[in-house]
Design a protein around this motif. Sequence first.
Motif, PDB file in Angstrom:
ATOM      1  N   TYR A 327       0.869  -1.188   0.000  1.00  0.00           N
ATOM      2  CA  TYR A 327       0.000   0.000   0.000  1.00  0.00           C
ATOM      3  C   TYR A 327       0.907   1.240   0.000  1.00  0.00           C
ATOM      4  O   TYR A 327       1.829   1.312  -0.801  1.00  0.00           O
ATOM      5  N   ASP A 328       0.659   2.152   0.967  1.00  0.00           N
ATOM      6  CA  ASP A 328       1.518   3.335   1.026  1.00  0.00           C
ATOM      7  C   ASP A 328       2.611   3.195   2.080  1.00  0.00           C
ATOM      8  O   ASP A 328       3.196   4.201   2.503  1.00  0.00           O
ATOM      9  N   VAL A 329       2.844   1.976   2.507  1.00  0.00           N
ATOM     10  CA  VAL A 329       3.873   1.771   3.528  1.00  0.00           C
ATOM     11  C   VAL A 329       5.164   1.325   2.865  1.00  0.00           C
ATOM     12  O   VAL A 329       5.178   0.349   2.117  1.00  0.00           O
ATOM     13  N   LYS A 330       6.223   2.063   3.135  1.00  0.00           N
ATOM     14  CA  LYS A 330       7.553   1.607   2.718  1.00  0.00           C
ATOM     15  C   LYS A 330       8.298   1.159   3.969  1.00  0.00           C
ATOM     16  O   LYS A 330       8.535   1.953   4.877  1.00  0.00           O
ATOM     17  N   LEU A 331       8.592  -0.127   3.998  1.00  0.00           N
ATOM     18  CA  LEU A 331       9.376  -0.678   5.099  1.00  0.00           C
ATOM     19  C   LEU A 331      10.813  -0.815   4.620  1.00  0.00           C
ATOM     20  O   LEU A 331      11.053  -1.343   3.532  1.00  0.00           O
ATOM     21  N   GLN A 332      11.744  -0.301   5.412  1.00  0.00           N
ATOM     22  CA  GLN A 332      13.170  -0.453   5.089  1.00  0.00           C
ATOM     23  C   GLN A 332      13.868  -0.998   6.319  1.00  0.00           C
ATOM     24  O   GLN A 332      13.618  -0.527   7.439  1.00  0.00           O
ATOM     25  N   ILE A 333      14.701  -1.994   6.091  1.00  0.00           N
ATOM     26  CA  ILE A 333      15.394  -2.628   7.217  1.00  0.00           C
ATOM     27  C   ILE A 333      16.889  -2.625   6.951  1.00  0.00           C
ATOM     28  O   ILE A 333      17.321  -2.995   5.865  1.00  0.00           O
ATOM     29  N   VAL A 334      17.654  -2.229   7.943  1.00  0.00           N
ATOM     30  CA  VAL A 334      19.110  -2.385   7.841  1.00  0.00           C
ATOM     31  C   VAL A 334      19.574  -3.191   9.047  1.00  0.00           C
ATOM     32  O   VAL A 334      19.065  -3.008  10.155  1.00  0.00           O
ATOM     33  N   GLY A 335      20.514  -4.102   8.802  1.00  0.00           N
ATOM     34  CA  GLY A 335      21.018  -4.945   9.882  1.00  0.00           C
ATOM     35  C   GLY A 335      20.259  -6.245   9.976  1.00  0.00           C
ATOM     36  O   GLY A 335      19.405  -6.538   9.142  1.00  0.00           O
ATOM     37  N   LEU A 336      20.567  -7.020  11.020  1.00  0.00           N
ATOM     38  CA  LEU A 336      19.944  -8.329  11.174  1.00  0.00           C
ATOM     39  C   LEU A 336      19.223  -8.396  12.514  1.00  0.00           C
ATOM     40  O   LEU A 336      19.819  -8.241  13.569  1.00  0.00           O
ATOM     41  N   LEU A 337      17.910  -8.613  12.419  1.00  0.00           N
ATOM     42  CA  LEU A 337      17.059  -8.538  13.600  1.00  0.00           C
ATOM     43  C   LEU A 337      17.276  -9.656  14.599  1.00  0.00           C
ATOM     44  O   LEU A 337      17.003  -9.489  15.783  1.00  0.00           O
ATOM     45  N   ASP A 338      17.759 -10.799  14.110  1.00  0.00           N
ATOM     46  CA  ASP A 338      17.848 -11.933  15.038  1.00  0.00           C
ATOM     47  C   ASP A 338      18.918 -11.716  16.098  1.00  0.00           C
ATOM     48  O   ASP A 338      19.059 -12.501  17.021  1.00  0.00           O
ATOM     49  N   GLU A 339      19.673 -10.621  15.979  1.00  0.00           N
ATOM     50  CA  GLU A 339      20.705 -10.365  16.982  1.00  0.00           C
ATOM     51  C   GLU A 339      20.202  -9.410  18.084  1.00  0.00           C
ATOM     52  O   GLU A 339      20.934  -9.072  19.000  1.00  0.00           O
ATOM     53  N   SER A 340      18.936  -8.974  17.991  1.00  0.00           N
ATOM     54  CA  SER A 340      18.460  -7.902  18.873  1.00  0.00           C
ATOM     55  C   SER A 340      17.947  -8.383  20.237  1.00  0.00           C
ATOM     56  O   SER A 340      17.355  -9.453  20.336  1.00  0.00           O
ATOM     57  N   ASP A 341      18.180  -7.568  21.301  1.00  0.00           N
ATOM     58  CA  ASP A 341      17.539  -7.866  22.588  1.00  0.00           C
ATOM     59  C   ASP A 341      16.742  -6.691  23.160  1.00  0.00           C
ATOM     60  O   ASP A 341      15.925  -6.873  24.049  1.00  0.00           O
ATOM     61  N   THR A 342      16.948  -5.469  22.678  1.00  0.00           N
ATOM     62  CA  THR A 342      16.209  -4.294  23.171  1.00  0.00           C
ATOM     63  C   THR A 342      15.752  -3.486  21.961  1.00  0.00           C
ATOM     64  O   THR A 342      16.479  -3.416  20.971  1.00  0.00           O
TER      65      THR A 342
END
Length: 413
Positions: A327-342
């Motif tokens: 739709y009108d949402v642009k999602l952009q991701i940088v990095g790797l989420l599986d390393e996150s804790d906070t």
Amino acid sequence: MSTAMSHGTVIVGAGQAGHTTAMQLRAAGYEAPVTVIGDEPAAPYQRPPLSKRYLLREVQPEHLALGGRARGPQIDLRTGERVARIDVDRRLVVSDAGTSFRYDHLVLATGTRARRLPEALVGGLAGVHVLRTLADADTLAGALDDAKSVLVLGGGFIGLEFAAVAARLGRRVTVVERNRVLGRVVSEQAAEHIRSVHLGNGVEFVEGRELASFDGVDGRVTAGVMTDGTRIEADLVLVGIGAEPVAELAADAGLDVDNGITVDELGRTSAPGVYAIGDCANFAWRGGRRRLESVQNAEFMAKAAAAHIAGRETPPRPAPWFWSDQYDVKLQIVGLLDESDTVVTRKAEDGNGFSLWHYRGDDLVAVEALNDPGAFLTARRLMDRGVSPAQHTVADESLGIRDIAAQALEATS
Ligand code: FAD
């Protein structure tokens, strides 16, 4: 570089990675022969629009072409030709037309193929589709014209992008996902936001349940049937349950293969002079292994392999990034989420979007930006330099994103 007696480089796969390798070889001053062999009939093209604007018919086929004019000797592009086998001892590639190609360097850029449902489940019914190639997209576009109700199996990026297109075109859309939507690829907060946008556009979700079979009339699908017996009416089904690396050529030639073709940081396989790049490659990274399916990874690995083949310095790997449009949402991701804790949430400066900053301890490991390109670009710049802004500065919305970046860069300089 001497071209006398040189067999040059043969590239298998004329997709994003294969095409970029050829261009980058010439850009690096490589003058030996370069042959690109691709089994699809079309010249190299971009896949991302296939599940987005191309299906909405906002983009024409000629706009999909992967462009660029290479300097130096012409590149031999052979489309509609499949490589049947490779012989790494004799440094030879053989196509299914029986043509042999000798090489000094071989680059495998064979990509992935869409994972399909077992034939026993589909039962030979028409109307059940996958989306990987331009040919798939053309078939789907035609099928969408005639469809009233659409069942999307799999709530990953391709499934949800297709659901958004079908909903925009006024079709009744149900997404079936056995876990949660975008479960493998984005955080729970981002997934929840995207899910709510779909709900607002009339898409229904059936989550945490499995499809058992299809019903059909006269050989055409009419419904999906869940394991609890629920029927979901559908005259078009898109199966978006992931992709599998195309690694048979490599495996048959005795190369190491494990969830893709195993390569080192430079894209080198276990055979001398043979590289594997893009979606089909499982590369060494930070003491582990990764296989990424993204344009950026295909382009980076192509650039690195081309530099190495041409005897140039190889570039360092930047932080991985990816995008999706729904739709009108642009999602952009940088990095790797599986390393996150906070996670720290921050509103976009124009008030229309937000970003999610993911940390492991004090280290920034990933940022998801939803309609917040400023946050995405800043995060990329910081992550490429290995710089982590303090969490309290990101949380402080009285500070501009540029100030936060400037503070973080200063603190580490
Ligand atoms: P491919 O582009 O798949 O190219 C591989 C080529 O090799 C194919 O043409 C294949 O047919 C050919 N081949 C395989 N075996 C042989 C053989 N034996 N002989 C000859 N040729 C062979 N990424 C993003 O970053 N953002 C997005 O928004 C996004 N959207 C996408 C939407 C769709 C619908 C799809 C399918 C993908 C999307 N991607 C997106 C992923 C991105 O397109 C891929 O990561 C990228 O195309 C990978 O490039 P590649 O060259 O490794 O593989």
